[in-house]
Design a protein around this motif. Structure first.
Motif, PDB file in Angstrom:
ATOM      1  N   UNK A   1       0.830  -1.203   0.000  1.00  0.00           N
ATOM      2  CA  UNK A   1       0.000   0.000   0.000  1.00  0.00           C
ATOM      3  C   UNK A   1       0.866   1.255   0.000  1.00  0.00           C
ATOM      4  N   UNK A   2       1.907   1.267   0.853  1.00  0.00           N
ATOM      5  CA  UNK A   2       2.814   2.412   0.893  1.00  0.00           C
ATOM      6  C   UNK A   2       3.556   2.550  -0.425  1.00  0.00           C
ATOM      7  N   UNK A   3       4.007   1.432  -0.983  1.00  0.00           N
ATOM      8  CA  UNK A   3       4.724   1.457  -2.250  1.00  0.00           C
ATOM      9  C   UNK A   3       3.828   1.963  -3.374  1.00  0.00           C
ATOM     10  N   UNK A   4       2.575   1.511  -3.377  1.00  0.00           N
ATOM     11  CA  UNK A   4       1.630   1.963  -4.410  1.00  0.00           C
ATOM     12  C   UNK A   4       1.428   3.475  -4.314  1.00  0.00           C
TER      13      UNK A   4
ATOM     14  N   UNK B   1       2.466   6.729  -7.072  1.00  0.00           N
ATOM     15  CA  UNK B   1       1.506   7.674  -7.627  1.00  0.00           C
ATOM     16  C   UNK B   1       1.805   9.118  -7.259  1.00  0.00           C
ATOM     17  N   UNK B   2       2.439   9.355  -6.100  1.00  0.00           N
ATOM     18  CA  UNK B   2       2.551  10.733  -5.624  1.00  0.00           C
ATOM     19  C   UNK B   2       3.973  11.183  -5.317  1.00  0.00           C
TER      20      UNK B   2
ATOM     21  N   UNK C   1       3.417   4.438 -15.183  1.00  0.00           N
ATOM     22  CA  UNK C   1       2.869   5.078 -13.993  1.00  0.00           C
ATOM     23  C   UNK C   1       2.192   4.152 -13.016  1.00  0.00           C
ATOM     24  N   UNK C   2       2.093   2.848 -13.340  1.00  0.00           N
ATOM     25  CA  UNK C   2       1.402   1.905 -12.456  1.00  0.00           C
ATOM     26  C   UNK C   2       2.370   0.817 -12.008  1.00  0.00           C
ATOM     27  N   UNK C   3       2.329   0.425 -10.722  1.00  0.00           N
ATOM     28  CA  UNK C   3       3.181  -0.668 -10.246  1.00  0.00           C
ATOM     29  C   UNK C   3       2.595  -2.026 -10.649  1.00  0.00           C
TER      30      UNK C   3
ATOM     31  N   UNK D   1      -0.425  -4.004  -5.484  1.00  0.00           N
ATOM     32  CA  UNK D   1       0.089  -3.828  -6.837  1.00  0.00           C
ATOM     33  C   UNK D   1      -0.918  -4.386  -7.845  1.00  0.00           C
ATOM     34  N   UNK D   2      -0.770  -3.999  -9.099  1.00  0.00           N
ATOM     35  CA  UNK D   2      -1.602  -4.554 -10.157  1.00  0.00           C
ATOM     36  C   UNK D   2      -1.064  -5.937 -10.537  1.00  0.00           C
ATOM     37  N   UNK D   3      -1.949  -6.909 -10.598  1.00  0.00           N
ATOM     38  CA  UNK D   3      -1.527  -8.256 -10.953  1.00  0.00           C
ATOM     39  C   UNK D   3      -2.608  -9.259 -10.654  1.00  0.00           C
TER      40      UNK D   3
END
Length: 484
Positions: free
Chosen positions: A94-97, A101-102, A126-128, A138-140
């Motif tokens: 969550x922190x990495x995501x 983004x920011x 732009x997306x992990x 993460x997206x997966x």
């Protein structure tokens, strides 16, 4: 080996601390050197790379102060520029995501490692995107995309990082199969050409909002499926705009224009990627929904979603156009949700370049020359523009900075005199005039700046100002050598 961070850069890192574990640990273990410097012993190269990136940002920032830029140059001269791709550790996905983004400390291609969750990802457009079976936030979905070019290097680095922590790797999906499956799913979920409630509201306000990457893990109505904070902020603003009637539709990267009550399965797709919806499909869907002739249309989205929506409604209002970042978008959306004036209407008007009405980029007008701030010839106003010419923005910021300096010149001079007199009183210096006090104060500032900017004095003496530091010499052993 101890490393010294120049004072102005150290203050910047303290005010906006990096989010990754290595740099945070390095800064937490640092102690003050001479002046405002920070002295630390890096445990990995990551901290040095992240600090170098922060220094590079200051050098490119038109609003950075001269002490910050001097400190940044001093650091880069000592530690070097950051590499294009770095591997960064976090305590949670969550922190990495959120950082991806920011945080400007991260770039496309960087590798994100969360050992506690056995998840590794690299930043892709732009997306992990996870390369491991476990992906957390993460997206997966147990597969990883195929990539080429520079991002192929990032993918290999992510795989190496996964091997290093013993995390199981996701299966690499076949790109052709993925595109075919996405196209088939889009066809299966295309809106039916039957009269709907939306057709009855076609002449009234239409608000388009984007989908979001964060979703529920099960099928749900579109209004409930997306759980991300940005989508929710857009939805609240859209609800306010349609409180007295109107239609809200979600622009899905996979499904296109989606009514709020349509039930969708969770999916992974980003606008502009193979298999994502095209402007031609959006035009056809707008006709089927009876929304293509709507005159009052508002698009609440970032550039990737606004540009294809403008292909359907070129006259649409875009309150978020030209706003520089996520924070500005969120504040503008909150203002719209509260019934306040959209922030974008307060920004300078955008003008199309000569001979071309560009729907994505506009220029700012220089009223003294009737040309763009960057010198380009202009055609006319372009209210549908999404981006502002970078050269125009640079000229505007530079002019604003000069104006601020001129407006504050008298105040700065008076404040300097007060500081000088206060310094003379505190040090017990005997000065006859304010000019003498200012001269004494200027000499003291030069001494402090010398240490702050990381000179040999800060590195040699500054690190030994704490009570735990060893003395410079063992006088009992060295006295003969020093004074013989």
């Amino acid at each position: 080996m101890n490393t010294t961070i120049p004072g102005a850069l150290a203050d910047h890192l303290t005010d906006e601390p990096p989010l990754d574990l290595d740099t945070r640990a390095a800064l937490d273990s640092a102690h003050r050197g001479r002046g405002r410097t920070l002295v630390f012993e890096p445990r990995s190269m990551t901290a040095l790379h992240v600090i170098s990136r922060r220094a590079e940002q200051l050098l490119a920032d038109a609003y950075a102060t001269e002490p910050q830029k001097r400190a940044a140059r001093t650091w880069i001269k000592r530690a070097g520029h950051a590499p294009q791709i770095i591997t960064v550790r976090f305590d949670s996905t969550a922190t990495a995501y959120d950082a991806s983004q920011c945080s400007a400390d991260l770039r496309s291609g960087d590798v994100l490692v969360v050992e506690d969750e056995q998840a590794v990802a690299f930043i892709y457009d732009g997306w992990p995107v996870a390369v491991t079976t476990a992906h957390g936030e993460f997206h997966g979905d147990g597969t990883a995309p195929t990539v080429e070019g520079r991002l192929a290097t990032a993918h290999r680095a992510a795989v190496d990082a996964a091997h290093a922590i013993g995390a199981p790797l996701a299966r690499v999906e076949d790109q052709a199969d993925a595109e075919q499956a996405a196209a088939a799913e889009a066809a299966d979920n295309a809106p039916e050409a039957t009269p709907t409630v939306e057709q009855a509201l076609a002449a009234r306000r239409v608000v388009v909002i984007p989908c979001g990457a964060a979703k529920l893990d099960h099928a749900a109505p579109a209004a409930e499926l997306y759980t991300g904070s940005y989508h929710r902020a857009c939805a609240r603003a859209a609800a306010a705009l349609t409180a007295h009637g109107g239609t809200v539709v979600i622009l899905s990267a996979l499904h296109g224009l989606v009514p709020l009550d349509r039930v969708l399965e969770p999916y992974e797709m980003r606008m502009g990627h193979p298999g994502s919806v095209t402007p031609d499909v959006l035009r056809e869907q707008a006709r089927e929904l009876g929304l293509d002739r709507a005159e009052d249309v508002t698009i609440l989205a970032g550039h990737n979603y606004t540009a294809p929506a403008l292909a359907v409604w070129p006259h649409a209002e875009t309150p978020l156009a030209g706003l520089p970042g996520m924070g500005h978008h969120m504040r503008a959306l909150a203002a719209i949700a509260d019934g306040e004036q959209p922030a974008a209407e307060e920004a300078p008007a955008l003008y199309a370049p000569r001979g071309l009405r560009n729907l994505t980029t506009g220029h700012l007008l220089d009223e003294s020359t009737c040309r763009a701030l960057c010198g380009a010839a202009l055609a006319g106003m372009n209210g549908a523009a999404v981006l502002t010419c970078a050269a125009c923005r640079h000229v505007l910021r530079a002019a604003a900075a000069v104006a601020d300096l001129e407006a504050d010149e008298q105040f700065v001079a008076a404040a300097r005199a007060v500081d000088a007199v206060t310094h003379a009183e505190e040090t017990g210096a005997r000065v006859a005039t304010v000019a003498d006090a200012e001269a004494l104060y200027a000499a003291q500032l030069v001494t402090e700046a010398d240490a702050t900017d990381g000179t040999w004095r800060a590195e040699w003496i500054g690190e030994r100002t704490t009570t735990t530091a060893p003395p410079l010499f063992d006088l009992a052993a060295e006295q003969g050598a020093l004074f013989a």
